[in-house]
Write a protein that holds these residues in place. Structure first.
Motif, PDB file in Angstrom:
ATOM      1  N   GLY A 244      32.011  49.446  36.493  1.00  0.00           N
ATOM      2  CA  GLY A 244      33.381  49.479  36.985  1.00  0.00           C
ATOM      3  C   GLY A 244      34.273  50.354  36.115  1.00  0.00           C
ATOM      4  N   HIS A 246      38.009  49.436  35.882  1.00  0.00           N
ATOM      5  CA  HIS A 246      39.189  48.680  36.274  1.00  0.00           C
ATOM      6  C   HIS A 246      40.470  49.422  35.878  1.00  0.00           C
ATOM      7  N   ASN A 248      44.270  49.140  35.017  1.00  0.00           N
ATOM      8  CA  ASN A 248      45.340  48.236  34.587  1.00  0.00           C
ATOM      9  C   ASN A 248      46.649  49.002  34.632  1.00  0.00           C
ATOM     10  N   TRP A 322      30.459  39.714  39.675  1.00  0.00           N
ATOM     11  CA  TRP A 322      31.760  39.908  39.026  1.00  0.00           C
ATOM     12  C   TRP A 322      32.537  41.094  39.614  1.00  0.00           C
ATOM     13  N   ARG A 334      38.960  36.786  38.505  1.00  0.00           N
ATOM     14  CA  ARG A 334      38.092  37.957  38.429  1.00  0.00           C
ATOM     15  C   ARG A 334      37.245  38.166  39.679  1.00  0.00           C
ATOM     16  N   GLU A 348      45.812  44.427  37.399  1.00  0.00           N
ATOM     17  CA  GLU A 348      44.471  44.980  37.255  1.00  0.00           C
ATOM     18  C   GLU A 348      43.817  45.096  38.631  1.00  0.00           C
ATOM     19  N   ARG A 350      40.373  45.639  40.176  1.00  0.00           N
ATOM     20  CA  ARG A 350      38.991  45.539  39.731  1.00  0.00           C
ATOM     21  C   ARG A 350      38.030  46.305  40.644  1.00  0.00           C
TER      22      ARG A 350
END
Length: 459
Positions: A244, A246, A248, A322, A334, A348, A350
Motif C-alpha cells: 500500500g 496510504h 495521510n 488489512w 483499518r 488517511e 488506505r
C-alpha cells in the motif's frame, strides 16, 4: 523558465560539490521517471528548457504522431537533489512545457493546478505517504524474499529477527532518507516476507509527490547494489500482503496556519457531534467528497490491473488482508477506505498502492476533498466495526458500496465522471482511460495455465 542568475549560481554551487551530470526528470502516466542526462556545464541551458522529448512515444502522454512538436522538460531548481549513492549526479523534478507553456497533460502540472485552486481559497494541502515495497532475490526458479530465513507465525510483521536480517539494506536506505532531510522517523519489516516500509515526514503535496517519485528511483538502485530486486507491484503473490501507499491528508488555512482537521486547535463540528465523533466539520466534508468520488479516485490511486487483486478481504491469504474493501470511513478503523487516525490530525486514505502516479493521486484527492468542502459533503455516520464481516453494507443507512473490483470498473467510473473531467480536463481523462482500458484488455484476454487446468477437461 528560470532566471539566468539563479541557474548560474546553482551550477557553480553543484560543481563545487562534485556534481558532473544532471537529470531533468518528469513522469509518464504510470509515474515512471523519464529524463536525459546533461553535463553540469549545460545546467543553465537545461533550466531554459533545452532538453526536448517526443512524448507521443511514451505511454499516456498525448501528442501522438510525428506531426507534433516536442515537449521541453523544465527543471524545478528548488528540487535539486544530489544522489546520496552517487554524488556525481543531481536529480530535478521537472514540468513539461509545450510551445512555451506548461503542458496540460503533464502529471506534475496537473497537481500544481489543483494546488493553485486550493491556494485561491487560502488553503494548502499537506500529504504524508507510507511507502511499502518488496525486496526479492532472483533465483533460477523465480523470486525469493530478501531474508533467506523462515519466520514463525502467519506473518513476519514487526518481527525483530526479520528486521535485523535486513539491516544492511535498511540501514543504507534509511541513512540516505535521513541525509536528504526528509524527516525519517521509523522503518520496519511489514506483513509480507521481504516487504518493508520506510516512513518519513509529511510535506506539501507537491514536495511529497516529488519525494515519492525520487524514493522509488533510489530504492531500486540501492537494492540493485545488494544483488536484489525492489518491487512496487501492488500484489506480487496472492498469498501475501499487498504494498500500500496510504495517503495521510490535511488542509491548512494559510491565513492562520491552522490545520482544519486538528481538533486541538479547532472546535469539534456540529455535524461531527451528531455522529459522536471527535472531528472538525471540515474533515467530515472533505471525507464526504472523497466518498462521493471514490470509484473515479480509485482509477488513479490503484491504477494497475494487479491493484485490484489487493483490494480484497482475504483471498488466498492466511488471515485478513488489512486492505479496504468498502467505500466507508471510521474513526480509527483499518478495514475502511478512510479513517481518522487517533494519533495524527489527518484523513488517511488506505486505498492507494505503490503503483500510483503520486502527482495524479494527490491531485484528484485534493479536488475531491475541495468538492466536499464546497458542497458541505455529509459522509454519514462512521463505521467502526470489522467491515470484512459485513455481508449487507446497504443496511448501514446509506448507499454504501464496494470499492471497484477491477481496473476496468474503476476506469469506467473515471470516464463517466464529470467531476474528474472538470478536475483533470477532458483530454487527459480520455488519454488516461484509453491507456488503462488497453492495459486491462491485454491482461484480461490472456488465458492462464490455471484457467486451462481448471476448465479444459471439465467444460
Amino acid at each position: 523558465m528560470h532566471g539566468h542568475q539563479e541557474a548560474a549560481d546553482l551550477q557553480k554551487k553543484l560543481t563545487s560539490q562534485g556534481v558532473e551530470y544532471c537529470f531533468a526528470s518528469y513522469v509518464d502516466i504510470h509515474g515512471i521517471s523519464k529524463t536525459k542526462c546533461v553535463p553540469i556545464s549545460h545546467l543553465e541551458d537545461m533550466a531554459r528548457g533545452s532538453e526536448l522529448f517526443t512524448v507521443g512515444a511514451l505511454d499516456g502522454m498525448g501528442l501522438i504522431g510525428p506531426q507534433f512538436d516536442e515537449c521541453a522538460a523544465v527543471p524545478d531548481l528548488a528540487t535539486a537533489t544530489i544522489l546520496p549513492w552517487d554524488k556525481r549526479y543531481c536529480w530535478f523534478a521537472s514540468d513539461l512545457h509545450y510551445h512555451g507553456e506548461p503542458y496540460a497533460n503533464s502529471s506534475r502540472v496537473i497537481l500544481k493546478k489543483a494546488l493553485e485552486k486550493a491556494a485561491s481559497k487560502k488553503l494548502a494541502f499537506n500529504v504524508g505517504i507510507e511507502p511499502e515495497f518488496y525486496v526479492y532475490r532472483k533465483m533460477s526458479d523465480g523470486f525469493a524474499p530478501f531474508q533467506t530465513e523462515a519466520f514463525r507465525g502467519s506473518t513476519p510483521a514487526y518481527d525483530l529477527d526479520q528486521t535485523f536480517l535486513a539491516t544492511p539494506l535498511l540501514e543504507q536506505l534509511t541513512r540516505y532518507v535521513d541525509e536528504l532531510g526528509w524527516g525519517l522517523y521509523s522503518f520496519d519489516q511489514e506483513g509480507g516476507h521481504g516487504q518493508f516500509e520506510i516512513d518519513f515526514g509529511y510535506a506539501d503535496a507537491l514536495t511529497t509527490a516529488d519525494r515519492l517519485t525520487f524514493f522509488r528511483f533510489m530504492v531500486k538502485n540501492v537494492v540493485r547494489s545488494f544483488g536484489a530486486v525492489a518491487s512496487f507491484m501492488p500484489k506480487p503473490f496472492s498469498s501475501d500482503f499487498r504494498s500500500g501507499a496510504h495517503h495521510n491528508m490535511s488542509l491548512m488555512d494559510t491565513r492562520t496556519n491552522e490545520n482544519l482537521f486538528d481538533i486541538k486547535r479547532r472546535p469539534v463540528g456540529e455535524l461531527a457531534r451528531g455522529y459522536g465523533l471527535e472531528a472538525t466539520d471540515e474533515a467530515l466534508h472533505f471525507i464526504g467528497g472523497l466518498l462521493d468520488h471514490a470509484e473515479a479516485l480509485c482509477a488513479v490511486t490503484c491504477p494497475s490491473y494487479n491493484s485490484y487483486k489487493g483490494l480484497i478481504a482475504r483471498g488466498d491469504m492466511p488471515d485478513m488482508s488489512w486492505a479496504p474493501v468498502l467505500q466507508a470511513y471510521g474513526s480509527n478503523n483499518r478495514s475502511a477506505m478512510l479513517r481518522l487516525p487517533m494519533n495524527r490530525p489527518c484523513i488517511e486514505n488506505r486505498t492507494p498502492d505503490m503503483s500510483a502516479n503520486f502527482y495524479l493521486s494527490t491531485a484528484l484527492s485534493l479536488h475531491a476533498g475541495l468538492y466536499g468542502l464546497e458542497n458541505r459533503g455529509d459522509p454519514g455516520r462512521p463505521l467502526n466495526e470489522n467491515l470484512y464481516l459485513e455481508d449487507n453494507p446497504r443496511s448501514k443507512g446509506r448507499n454504501l458500496r464496494r470499492l471497484p473490483r477491477t481496473l476496468l470498473e474503476a476506469t469506467e467510473a473515471l470516464e463517466a465522471s464529470t467531476f474528474a473531467r472538470d478536475a483533470f480536463g477532458e483530454a487527459f481523462v480520455d488519454i488516461f482511460v484509453a491507456q488503462k482500458k488497453k492495459e486491462w484488455e491485454a491482461q484480461f484476454y490472456a488465458v492462464t495455465p490455471t484457467e486451462r487446468e481448471q476448465y479444459l477437461a471439465f467444460v
